[in-house]
Write an enzyme that holds these catalytic residues in place. Sequence first.
Site, PDB file in Angstrom:
ATOM      1  N   CYS A 403       2.544   6.591   2.220  1.00  0.00           N
ATOM      2  CA  CYS A 403       2.168   5.048   1.871  1.00  0.00           C
ATOM      3  C   CYS A 403       1.176   4.418   3.089  1.00  0.00           C
ATOM      4  CB  CYS A 403       3.471   4.349   1.265  1.00  0.00           C
ATOM      5  SG  CYS A 403       3.113   3.134   0.586  1.00  0.00           S
ATOM      6  N   HIS A 530       6.128   7.695  -2.239  1.00  0.00           N
ATOM      7  CA  HIS A 530       7.028   8.080  -1.144  1.00  0.00           C
ATOM      8  C   HIS A 530       7.704   9.499  -1.480  1.00  0.00           C
ATOM      9  CE1 HIS A 530       7.286   4.587   1.218  1.00  0.00           C
ATOM     10  NE2 HIS A 530       6.724   4.112   0.177  1.00  0.00           N
ATOM     11  N   GLU A 532       9.603  11.198  -0.092  1.00  0.00           N
ATOM     12  CA  GLU A 532      11.064  11.810   0.469  1.00  0.00           C
ATOM     13  C   GLU A 532      12.112  11.214  -0.642  1.00  0.00           C
ATOM     14  OE1 GLU A 532       8.825   9.224   1.242  1.00  0.00           O
ATOM     15  OE2 GLU A 532       9.575   7.382   2.088  1.00  0.00           O
TER      16      GLU A 532
HETATM   17  N1  GLN Z   1       2.174  -2.333   3.479  1.00  0.00           N
HETATM   18  C1  GLN Z   1       1.584  -1.129   2.558  1.00  0.00           C
HETATM   19  C2  GLN Z   1       1.493  -1.781   1.196  1.00  0.00           C
HETATM   20  O1  GLN Z   1       1.848  -2.639   0.474  1.00  0.00           O
HETATM   21  C3  GLN Z   1       2.393  -0.012   2.392  1.00  0.00           C
HETATM   22  C4  GLN Z   1       3.829  -0.064   1.724  1.00  0.00           C
HETATM   23  C5  GLN Z   1       4.567   0.754   2.027  1.00  0.00           C
HETATM   24  O2  GLN Z   1       4.441   1.825   3.060  1.00  0.00           O
HETATM   25  N2  GLN Z   1       5.664   1.287   1.513  1.00  0.00           N
HETATM   26  O3  GLN Z   1       0.811  -1.351   0.487  1.00  0.00           O
END
Ligand code: GLN
Length: 605
Positions: A403, A530, A532
């Site tokens: 992300c 994500h 995970e």
């Molecule tokens: N801050 C970034 C976004 O909002 C990444 C978010 C995250 O890593 N979950 O896109």
Amino acid sequence: MKYVLVTGGVVSGLGKGVTASSIGVVLKACGLRVTSIKIDPYLNTDAGTMSPFEHGEVFVLDDGGEADLDLGNYERFLDIKLTRDNNITTGKIYQFVINKERKGDYLGKTVQVVPHVTDAIQEWIERAAMIPVDGEEGPADVCVIELGGTIDLIFDAGDIESMPFIEALCQFSCRVGPGNFCLVHVSLVPVLNVVGEQKTKPTQHSVRGLRALGLAPNVLACRSEKPLDENVKGKLSQFCHVPVENIFTLYDVSNIWHVPLLLRDQKAHKAILTKLDLLSLGEPNLRKWKDRAELCDTLHDPVKIAIVGKYTGLSDSYLSVLKALLHASVACQRKLVVEWVPAADLEELRAIEAPNLHGKAWNMLKGADGILVPGGFGDRGVQGKIIAAKYARENNVPFLGICLGMQIAVIEYARSILKLQNANSTEFDPDTKNPCVIFMPEGSKTHMGGTMRLGSRRTFFHVLDCKSAKLYGNVRYIDERHRHRYEVNPGMILELENAGLTFVGKDETGRRMEILELLTHPYFVGVQFHPEYKSRPGKPSAPFLGLVAASCGQLGRLLQSLSHSDMRTHKDLSINGAPKLNPYQNGDNNKRAYGLYSNGDGVHA
Ligand code: GLN
């Protein structure tokens, strides 16, 4: 539906969530279908707005629900997929009751905690328990309900919030009847070091507290350093009015996968199944659990992964990332060693401000076999994360960016290779001249009302000859969970791709970049989602498996074995035109590759 309620006493942090999940594992191993509900008495509607520093990670569900990290324990232990309704909070219940009141559903009555809130809680539990979560049709057989917080004779301020739930659960136990309800109370039996005596008083007090509130425990699960002495059990039985055969010790074990085995060995399933009128069921089959728990203890060759993040002081902030790394390491038969690198300490400024910390952070980074930059919000440590991605790229160190980790890899590439020195995400520099990561909300399509892209979304592989596609089992598409607002700027893709950064996975429109790879690097992968959250013991998540395998020199062999097994699997892909799925699979086509590891063969298969 049968219910097992798990409460906790004496102190928080006893491992109530792991105990409740482990009870689920043992019941599942007896042949029952198990679901779970976590009750969090706090007023937040969900965990989405809570700081991971205070409360641990926010666990994201398929349906976009942002939940307490305990739901992750349930999903991983029971291999199920929960919904936002499986996490009940005071906020959700009050919102529900107030909405009903505004609609006029209470017909001019005075709306009160008892019976309106307590009824709403019971109805919610009954409704959520019926939601199928294991990929099979129809409701589960047993629902494990975990009540957050602790119960004692003396209350502290936080416990006030639990009261409506406790009252509702008292009523609920009568409503479902004695043969359908079992209460397991998790408590602490401390040892006073001077005499080494196991002390029962704290447990006695918390059971009294429970009884005073109208709940009588059927089973006691006592956390203690060592197994309970028989006379200690006798004392607890006498004072807590619980039969000796229903008192178990959850003593310290080398890893949490031993907890279901501890319960089984002490015949906890017998006590619970007797209470639930289900005694005719067979003995639990936990062979795979046992093999994995024991394998985990014997691993000694280390694989060192540096996690370059913001909350490095609290591992619960990255719990699912840690678990996914563990699943992958066990599959590679390596002992996981995590180096927590505070991202900000890598920054140049720190060399002057705090030279020791700066040096330490760099030593950890340079000593690691692989580097992982997890998700995150806000600009603290972003520069340090960019430095880590640059180091991994230039030095051929395996890298996984998740992300925000993927976004910073793009920023780094734009700065170093495209020579766009001020390239940035508009999250950190709204006026940047080179916005390579931009705000891309899904707008009104999300029913969360916010601007976050949340929950399961589909990624299509646009490049098949890449490591990610192979690791996912050469499938056309995968479904993974998201939680972000910003994304790689579609207007800069061509430029980035021409410079050698390949976006191998995109959404169905082709506008949202989901997976990036540097095809010539040993393993440099960024994912907008994500992965995970969907990793399971015995079924490691593909990008994590890739990172760990690359970090211990096994990736080539793994990819080769995957393509061979894939050819084998292809042969028996369909029976009567329907895809043939591994019995461990819930119907996700991306799990075909994982199934290779669920037969206990490990990556060397
Ligand atoms: N801050 C970034 C976004 O909002 C990444 C978010 C995250 O890593 N979950 O896109």
